[in-house]
Design a protein around this motif. Structure first.
Motif, mmCIF file in Angstrom:
data_model
loop_
_atom_site.group_PDB
_atom_site.id
_atom_site.type_symbol
_atom_site.label_atom_id
_atom_site.label_comp_id
_atom_site.label_asym_id
_atom_site.label_seq_id
_atom_site.Cartn_x
_atom_site.Cartn_y
_atom_site.Cartn_z
ATOM 1 N N GLN A 1 0.842 -1.186 0.000
ATOM 2 C CA GLN A 1 0.000 0.000 0.000
ATOM 3 C C GLN A 1 0.877 1.236 0.000
ATOM 4 O O GLN A 1 1.760 1.385 0.832
ATOM 5 C CB GLN A 1 -0.916 0.010 1.216
ATOM 6 C CG GLN A 1 -1.862 1.184 1.266
ATOM 7 C CD GLN A 1 -2.766 1.159 2.490
ATOM 8 O OE1 GLN A 1 -2.645 0.272 3.328
ATOM 9 N NE2 GLN A 1 -3.646 2.118 2.595
ATOM 10 N N VAL A 2 0.593 2.136 -0.960
ATOM 11 C CA VAL A 2 1.350 3.377 -1.059
ATOM 12 C C VAL A 2 0.808 4.373 -0.057
ATOM 13 O O VAL A 2 -0.381 4.699 -0.075
ATOM 14 C CB VAL A 2 1.243 3.954 -2.478
ATOM 15 C CG1 VAL A 2 1.902 5.323 -2.550
ATOM 16 C CG2 VAL A 2 1.859 2.996 -3.495
ATOM 17 N N GLN A 3 1.663 4.854 0.838
ATOM 18 C CA GLN A 3 1.201 5.868 1.766
ATOM 19 C C GLN A 3 2.357 6.624 2.388
ATOM 20 O O GLN A 3 3.471 6.126 2.489
ATOM 21 C CB GLN A 3 0.313 5.268 2.859
ATOM 22 C CG GLN A 3 0.985 4.277 3.781
ATOM 23 C CD GLN A 3 0.036 3.819 4.888
ATOM 24 O OE1 GLN A 3 -1.099 4.277 5.039
ATOM 25 N NE2 GLN A 3 0.505 2.883 5.696
ATOM 26 N N ALA A 23 6.871 8.999 7.273
ATOM 27 C CA ALA A 23 7.286 7.635 6.955
ATOM 28 C C ALA A 23 6.572 7.179 5.689
ATOM 29 O O ALA A 23 5.346 7.281 5.591
ATOM 30 C CB ALA A 23 6.962 6.709 8.108
ATOM 31 N N ALA A 24 7.348 6.673 4.733
ATOM 32 C CA ALA A 24 6.794 6.245 3.453
ATOM 33 C C ALA A 24 6.778 4.729 3.358
ATOM 34 O O ALA A 24 7.663 4.046 3.891
ATOM 35 C CB ALA A 24 7.611 6.816 2.304
ATOM 36 N N SER A 25 5.778 4.219 2.655
ATOM 37 C CA SER A 25 5.716 2.787 2.377
ATOM 38 C C SER A 25 5.120 2.573 0.994
ATOM 39 O O SER A 25 4.349 3.393 0.503
ATOM 40 C CB SER A 25 4.887 2.050 3.438
ATOM 41 O OG SER A 25 3.575 2.573 3.498
ATOM 42 N N GLY A 26 5.526 1.479 0.373
ATOM 43 C CA GLY A 26 4.957 1.124 -0.921
ATOM 44 C C GLY A 26 5.503 1.883 -2.109
ATOM 45 O O GLY A 26 4.926 1.827 -3.192
ATOM 46 N N ARG A 28 9.259 3.529 -4.265
ATOM 47 C CA ARG A 28 10.716 3.541 -4.400
ATOM 48 C C ARG A 28 11.202 4.855 -3.802
ATOM 49 O O ARG A 28 11.442 5.838 -4.480
ATOM 50 C CB ARG A 28 11.121 3.436 -5.863
ATOM 51 C CG ARG A 28 11.090 2.041 -6.428
ATOM 52 C CD ARG A 28 12.231 1.190 -5.895
ATOM 53 N NE ARG A 28 13.533 1.821 -6.005
ATOM 54 C CZ ARG A 28 14.306 1.764 -7.086
ATOM 55 N NH1 ARG A 28 13.894 1.125 -8.174
ATOM 56 N NH2 ARG A 28 15.491 2.345 -7.091
ATOM 57 N N PHE A 29 11.356 4.854 -2.513
ATOM 58 C CA PHE A 29 11.594 6.089 -1.759
ATOM 59 C C PHE A 29 12.810 6.835 -2.283
ATOM 60 O O PHE A 29 12.782 8.059 -2.441
ATOM 61 C CB PHE A 29 11.785 5.747 -0.282
ATOM 62 C CG PHE A 29 11.902 6.942 0.619
ATOM 63 C CD1 PHE A 29 13.146 7.393 1.042
ATOM 64 C CD2 PHE A 29 10.770 7.611 1.053
ATOM 65 C CE1 PHE A 29 13.262 8.487 1.878
ATOM 66 C CE2 PHE A 29 10.870 8.706 1.892
ATOM 67 C CZ PHE A 29 12.110 9.151 2.301
ATOM 68 N N LYS A 75 15.670 4.295 5.989
ATOM 69 C CA LYS A 75 14.482 4.177 6.843
ATOM 70 C C LYS A 75 13.212 4.668 6.161
ATOM 71 O O LYS A 75 12.135 4.640 6.752
ATOM 72 C CB LYS A 75 14.690 4.952 8.141
ATOM 73 C CG LYS A 75 15.812 4.411 9.005
ATOM 74 C CD LYS A 75 15.936 5.200 10.297
ATOM 75 C CE LYS A 75 17.027 4.627 11.182
ATOM 76 N NZ LYS A 75 17.173 5.408 12.447
ATOM 77 N N ASN A 76 13.345 5.130 4.901
ATOM 78 C CA ASN A 76 12.190 5.654 4.152
ATOM 79 C C ASN A 76 11.492 6.775 4.912
ATOM 80 O O ASN A 76 10.261 6.803 5.018
ATOM 81 C CB ASN A 76 11.185 4.535 3.834
ATOM 82 C CG ASN A 76 11.656 3.633 2.718
ATOM 83 O OD1 ASN A 76 12.796 3.734 2.263
ATOM 84 N ND2 ASN A 76 10.805 2.743 2.267
ATOM 85 N N THR A 77 12.280 7.696 5.441
ATOM 86 C CA THR A 77 11.698 8.802 6.184
ATOM 87 C C THR A 77 12.278 10.140 5.711
ATOM 88 O O THR A 77 13.431 10.216 5.279
ATOM 89 C CB THR A 77 11.943 8.676 7.688
ATOM 90 O OG1 THR A 77 13.354 8.605 7.931
ATOM 91 C CG2 THR A 77 11.272 7.447 8.259
#
Length: 114
Positions: A1-3, A23-26, A28-29, A75-77
């Motif tokens: 899930q992209v968020q 914080a990112a998820s889903g 390619r940060f 950390k995708n942050t």
């Protein structure tokens, strides 16, 4: 899930500091340009700060020297350190990630008041 999920907003007195995190998820940060925007009541959303894939930063004139944006690709942050806050910084702050598309977080309220 992209968020994108922001945190760290709140109420602070003039001259105080806050640290916003996103914080990112889903996604390619590491491929995205990341930014923090804000929208005050009755005003348009405006860019506060951005950071490129290579780490180059850009700031609105109103926050230069007070705010610092940084990213941690491991950390995708993305973080916005806000110092010397003033009442005019009061707004909802949004995290944004841009690559093929533009993705927005839900926003976090920052209120600067005595």
């Amino acid at each position: 899930q992209v968020q994108l999920v922001e945190s760290g907003g709140g109420l602070v007195q003039p001259g105080g500091s806050l640290r916003l995190s996103c914080a990112a998820s889903g996604i390619r940060f590491d491929m995205h340009v990341l930014g923090w925007y804000r929208q005050a009541p009755g005003k348009q959303r405006e860019l506060v700060a951005s950071i490129t894939r290579g780490g180059s930063t850009n700031y609105a004139d109103s926050v230069k020297g007070r705010f610092t944006i940084s990213r941690d690709n491991a950390k995708n942050t993305v973080t916005l350190q806000m110092n010397s806050l003033q009442p005019e910084d009061t707004a909802v702050y949004y995290c944004n990630a841009k690559w093929a598309t533009s993705i927005w977080g839900q926003g976090t309220q920052v209120t600067v008041s005595s």
